[in-house]
Scaffold this active site. Structure first.
Site, PDB file in Angstrom:
ATOM      1  N   LYS A  36       0.869  -1.189   0.000  1.00  0.00           N
ATOM      2  CA  LYS A  36       0.000   0.000   0.000  1.00  0.00           C
ATOM      3  C   LYS A  36       0.893   1.222   0.000  1.00  0.00           C
ATOM      4  O   LYS A  36       2.007   1.196   0.524  1.00  0.00           O
ATOM      5  CB  LYS A  36      -0.864   0.012   1.265  1.00  0.00           C
ATOM      6  CG  LYS A  36      -2.107   0.839   1.101  1.00  0.00           C
ATOM      7  CD  LYS A  36      -3.128   0.039   0.318  1.00  0.00           C
ATOM      8  CE  LYS A  36      -4.486   0.652   0.290  1.00  0.00           C
ATOM      9  NZ  LYS A  36      -5.475  -0.368  -0.134  1.00  0.00           N
TER      10      LYS A  36
HETATM   11  N1  GLU Z   1      -7.203  -0.278  -3.491  1.00  0.00           N
HETATM   12  C1  GLU Z   1      -7.914  -1.492  -3.729  1.00  0.00           C
HETATM   13  C2  GLU Z   1      -7.952  -2.356  -2.483  1.00  0.00           C
HETATM   14  O1  GLU Z   1      -7.778  -1.883  -1.383  1.00  0.00           O
HETATM   15  C3  GLU Z   1      -7.406  -2.228  -4.955  1.00  0.00           C
HETATM   16  C4  GLU Z   1      -6.000  -2.666  -4.899  1.00  0.00           C
HETATM   17  C5  GLU Z   1      -5.489  -3.248  -6.224  1.00  0.00           C
HETATM   18  O2  GLU Z   1      -6.285  -3.436  -7.127  1.00  0.00           O
HETATM   19  O3  GLU Z   1      -4.282  -3.487  -6.299  1.00  0.00           O
HETATM   20  O4  GLU Z   1      -8.232  -3.527  -2.536  1.00  0.00           O
END
Ligand code: GLU
Length: 429
Positions: free
Chosen positions: A119
């Site tokens: 993240k």
């Molecule tokens: N931000 C989204 C999540 O928290 C998608 C993450 C992604 O597709 O890599 O799952």
């Protein structure tokens, strides 16, 4: 007794705001105790493998120089390249990134896709930045992280306050440095740049799929069911529409400006049109304005928190009147609220399962980019539904086997999968 067992303390049930990393760790430790995870594996899995904090200087439109702080945390890459969104918000912290990165590891393991978890984000208020400032911020952040990102290393995606355009800038910046177009370095891109059909709707579609699975388990007929949805962004609005199409009555909704109630249920397609025109749902006709607290405490079959973290806490958990909670957002329920909800018999479909549709279609997008062959919407949706259904069934079975909540059942599946893979790979020295 392993030392993590000695370290584990019962949380003090007075605070209602939790450090998200501690919240994640509390659930992790419960699952780890149940499966009796080896101490070395525990130590390996609890800490992120990489944490980057980077300074991002940009020239503002007025000519001044501003320096922002950016983060990328890679929690784990045992299952494959790390995957996870980038968020822009004024209140993000390294601890929040660490929790969200770990949740991505567990999420990818649960839906069975070959990615680890990551993240990232930039501490900024995007509403105060011009488009040009946002572009320079995104490009400089990307260039600072060129050694981290890569289609086989770490693959960002949209998250809070970032979108297709942000991903296009990341893709372009990365590609300029590689001297070739590298579409697979990010997902959630515009269709024209190698995005996938169905990616934007994927999280909401996945949330709906697990809600329908839960209705089935509890013997609830969607045509007689009611729902309350907190948040009307990408996840909330798609979930509202999909549930409406399944015949579910949506009696309560909210966005950043407030909440509304209608005991007869809202006409969601009409409401979406209203929001497109007015940018908010609060002034919609036939709606009684209510507070966010009242919204969460409405009587309904399913409550979908699809806004932000720490919404269902030790303070309000006992006041909820729903049968199911489907966590569209990441971390909307604090760890201290979990036992309260469980004692009330509320079935909580945890974030790491409920909202995993987004990263599942991100995986499809990455596969399509690498094949250079793009699927129809029907193929994307069918594969998504199949994977969400399989994940829901597995989590349900795990919860039954260990006699725990779906959340702990989900953690157990994820931790066991990553731990077994790590054992097979061994430790490189
Ligand atoms: N931000 C989204 C999540 O928290 C998608 C993450 C992604 O597709 O890599 O799952």
């Amino acid at each position: 007794m392993n030392s993590y067992m000695n370290q584990y303390k019962e949380p003090a049930p007075i605070l209602d705001k939790e450090n998200p990393f501690e919240s994640m760790m509390e659930r992790f430790e419960i699952a780890v105790k149940i499966i009796g995870l080896d101490q070395g594996l525990y130590n390996y899995l609890k800490a992120p493998v990489k944490q980057v904090i980077t300074s991002i200087p940009i020239t503002m439109d007025n000519g001044s120089l501003e320096v922002f702080e950016g983060y990328r945390v890679i929690h784990n890459e045992v299952l494959g390249p790390s995957k996870g969104g980038i968020r822009f918000a004024p209140d993000i912290s390294l601890d929040e990134m660490k929790a969200l990165a770990a949740w991505m590891t567990w999420k990818c393991a649960i839906v069975n896709i070959p990615f680890g978890g990551a993240k990232g984000g930039i501490k900024c208020d995007p509403s105060l930045l011009s488009n040009g400032e946002l572009e320079r911020l995104t490009r400089r952040f990307t260039s600072n992280l060129l050694d981290v990102f890569g289609p086989d290393r770490d693959i960002p995606a949209p998250d809070m306050n970032t979108n297709e355009q942000t991903m296009a800038w990341i893709m372009d910046t990365y590609s300029m440095h590689s001297k070739r177009t590298e579409t697979a370095v990010v997902t959630g891109k515009p269709l024209l740049l190698g995005g996938s059909l169905g990616r934007k709707e994927a999280t909401g579609r996945g949330v709906t799929s697990v809600i329908i699975g839960a209705f089935h388990k509890l013997g609830i007929n969607p045509n007689n069911a009611s729902a309350v949805i907190q948040g009307f962004g990408n996840v909330g609005s798609v979930t509202a529409l999909a549930l409406f199409e399944h015949g579910v009555k949506i009696v309560g909704l909210s966005d950043i400006n407030g909440a509304i109630y209608n005991s007869n249920g809202f006409n969601i397609p009409e409401l979406i049109e209203h929001v497109e025109r007015h940018k908010t749902l609060i002034d919609y006709q036939n709606a009684e304005p209510i507070t966010n607290e009242e919204l969460l405490e409405l009587q309904c079959d399913v409550l979908v928190p699809a806004a932000k973290e720490d919404q269902i806490t030790f303070k309000n958990a006992s006041k909820l009147k729903c049968k199911i909670i489907a966590e569209g957002a990441n971390g909307p329920t604090t760890a201290k609220a979990d036992p309260v909800l469980q004692s009330m018999g509320i079935l909580v479909i945890p974030d790491i399962l409920a909202n995993a549709g987004g990263v599942t279609v991100s995986y499809f997008e990455w596969v399509q980019d690498r094949m250079g062959y793009f699927w129809t919407l029907d193929r994307v949706n069918r594969r998504l539904d199949r994977m969400m259904h399989a994940a829901f069934v597995n989590v349900y079975k795990s919860a039954e086997k260990y006699n725990v909540s779906l959340r702990i059942g989900a953690y157990i599946i994820a931790i066991e999968k990553v731990a077994q893979t790590l054992k097979l790979r061994g430790i490189y020295a």
